[in-house]
Design an enzyme around this catalytic site. Sequence first.
Site, mmCIF file in Angstrom:
data_model
loop_
_atom_site.group_PDB
_atom_site.id
_atom_site.type_symbol
_atom_site.label_atom_id
_atom_site.label_comp_id
_atom_site.label_asym_id
_atom_site.label_seq_id
_atom_site.Cartn_x
_atom_site.Cartn_y
_atom_site.Cartn_z
ATOM 1 N N SER A 171 -29.136 11.478 -36.782
ATOM 2 C CA SER A 171 -28.834 10.327 -35.814
ATOM 3 C C SER A 171 -28.141 9.434 -36.507
ATOM 4 O O SER A 171 -29.187 8.613 -37.326
ATOM 5 C CB SER A 171 -29.864 10.084 -34.762
ATOM 6 N N LYS B 251 -24.968 13.195 -34.998
ATOM 7 C CA LYS B 251 -25.095 12.520 -33.720
ATOM 8 C C LYS B 251 -24.717 10.865 -34.019
ATOM 9 O O LYS B 251 -25.194 10.484 -34.867
ATOM 10 C CB LYS B 251 -26.397 12.625 -33.358
ATOM 11 N N LYS C 44 -24.382 7.164 -32.308
ATOM 12 C CA LYS C 44 -24.644 6.252 -31.098
ATOM 13 C C LYS C 44 -23.366 5.734 -30.790
ATOM 14 O O LYS C 44 -22.818 5.192 -31.354
ATOM 15 C CB LYS C 44 -25.757 5.148 -31.553
ATOM 16 N N ASP D 267 -24.588 10.038 -28.404
ATOM 17 C CA ASP D 267 -25.786 9.443 -27.660
ATOM 18 C C ASP D 267 -25.538 7.818 -27.263
ATOM 19 O O ASP D 267 -25.300 7.021 -27.909
ATOM 20 C CB ASP D 267 -27.044 9.479 -28.468
ATOM 21 N N GLU E 239 -25.265 12.542 -24.930
ATOM 22 C CA GLU E 239 -26.764 12.442 -24.709
ATOM 23 C C GLU E 239 -26.921 11.140 -23.789
ATOM 24 O O GLU E 239 -26.590 10.135 -24.092
ATOM 25 C CB GLU E 239 -27.583 12.144 -25.964
ATOM 26 N N ASP F 284 -32.292 12.721 -22.308
ATOM 27 C CA ASP F 284 -33.373 12.315 -23.182
ATOM 28 C C ASP F 284 -34.202 11.498 -22.341
ATOM 29 O O ASP F 284 -35.344 11.909 -21.797
ATOM 30 C CB ASP F 284 -32.852 11.550 -24.351
ATOM 31 N N LYS G 160 -38.824 15.255 -26.654
ATOM 32 C CA LYS G 160 -39.621 14.302 -27.520
ATOM 33 C C LYS G 160 -41.133 14.331 -27.274
ATOM 34 O O LYS G 160 -41.464 14.138 -26.238
ATOM 35 C CB LYS G 160 -39.019 12.690 -27.629
ATOM 36 N N GLY H 247 -35.922 12.450 -32.208
ATOM 37 C CA GLY H 247 -36.814 11.545 -33.128
ATOM 38 C C GLY H 247 -36.825 10.108 -32.726
ATOM 39 O O GLY H 247 -36.155 9.604 -31.586
HETATM 40 O O1 OSB Z 1 -32.222 8.049 -28.276
HETATM 41 O O2 OSB Z 1 -32.750 9.437 -29.551
HETATM 42 C C1 OSB Z 1 -32.684 8.305 -29.287
HETATM 43 C C2 OSB Z 1 -34.183 6.406 -32.095
HETATM 44 C C3 OSB Z 1 -35.099 5.417 -31.400
HETATM 45 C C4 OSB Z 1 -35.163 5.614 -30.106
HETATM 46 C C5 OSB Z 1 -34.167 6.577 -29.299
HETATM 47 C C6 OSB Z 1 -33.486 7.370 -30.095
HETATM 48 C C7 OSB Z 1 -33.619 7.279 -31.407
HETATM 49 C C8 OSB Z 1 -32.674 8.145 -32.292
HETATM 50 C C9 OSB Z 1 -33.186 8.190 -33.596
HETATM 51 O O3 OSB Z 1 -31.629 8.578 -32.070
HETATM 52 C C10 OSB Z 1 -33.768 9.727 -34.198
HETATM 53 C C11 OSB Z 1 -34.447 9.370 -35.610
HETATM 54 O O4 OSB Z 1 -33.601 9.527 -36.511
HETATM 55 O O5 OSB Z 1 -35.497 9.455 -35.418
HETATM 56 MG MG MG Z 2 -31.411 9.714 -27.226
#
Ligand code: OSB
Ligand code: MG
Length: 356
Positions: free
Chosen positions: A123, A149, A151, A176, A201, A226, A250, A278
């Site tokens: 991500s 992924k 953001k 996402d 996402e 999510d 998660k 994550g």
């Molecule tokens: O939306 O998946 C998410 C990190 C912090 C809060 C929300 C998210 C995320 C990530 C990072 O996308 C995932 C990772 O690399 O741990």
């Molecule tokens: Mg997410």
Amino acid sequence: MPLVHFFETSFGRTTTRRIVLVRADAEGLTGWGEVTCGENPFYSYETPETAWHILRDFLIPWALERPWLTPSDLASRFRPVRGHPMAKAALENALWDIEAQAKGISVATLLGGTLDEIPCGVSIGIQERVEDLLEKIARETEAGYQRIKVKIKPGWDIEVLERVRSRFPSIKLMADANSAYTLADLPRLKLLDHFGLMMVEQPLGWDDMVDHACLQKDLSTPICLDESIHSAEDARKAISLGACRIVNVKLGRVGGYTSAREVHNVCRQAGVPVWCGGMLESGIGRAHNIALSSLPGFTLPGDVSASRRYWEEDIIQPEVAVTPCGVIPVPRSPGLGYTPDLPRIEKATVRKERFQ
Ligand code: OSB
Ligand code: MG
């Protein structure tokens, strides 16, 4: 623990993590769990302070009362506390670690995991410049990660995805939004269908399913939920509404292994693929994510990646490493299969409380 690189989403930038760990000692064995909440109540309402409060004043005293036989019994005992899933998960998961050690098997095996290795994606947060993002995608793709992924948020979406796709026409790609849009953005969201994304996402409200169902009807890109999924019941409802075609699981957000496995089972029955998300975890939470990802329904690459992407020095031995094929082997030694590095943990500790 300072992050190697800041991580930015539609709700803000993280540079340093404040992590609550739960250590449980029972019958000569030690188990560990991690509270995966953010520093601020932006991803969800939980923070390290709310988790500390709920653990200290409710969950830990309840766990110290007998009898309880399995970690899942404890999960049931926690049910009167509404919400606070990340506080619950840290304690329940620490007990899965102990239970697995007591039986001489791995947490993955205790859980019913069948996969020997898990496919990994990364991500990548919002960057200062699109060039920085392209650079990072190139690096992670070369390292072997199986999907990327990115953001997105209004102002960092369509144009960015156009640049990414023109430089990387064939990578497995997804986006996402962390709830940055509403149905009023429908015309813009429909443009996402041009990029051959594996999924988008959580584009809409963090607590929504109805509008997501509406959006999915107009979108050919699969929606993955999510933030909206906290339980197997949520997963069942989302699937039956048509609010998503994929679910991100998660451990923290759904309240621990017992609930995460139920979410997995509901999705698997419905033919909905899941993957493990994550929360910028330390090695402890990361090791738990690997065990969870060994369940058979985790067929898509998740967000669980190498320790070195986050930390100069992680708090487990060995650190989590990803092979050049972009997989993490699932450890099968007793417990988590990674050893907490006690001196490192001690060095990073700013507050400690003990219950007997
Ligand atoms: O939306 O998946 C998410 C990190 C912090 C809060 C929300 C998210 C995320 C990530 C990072 O996308 C995932 C990772 O690399 O741990
Ligand atoms: Mg997410």
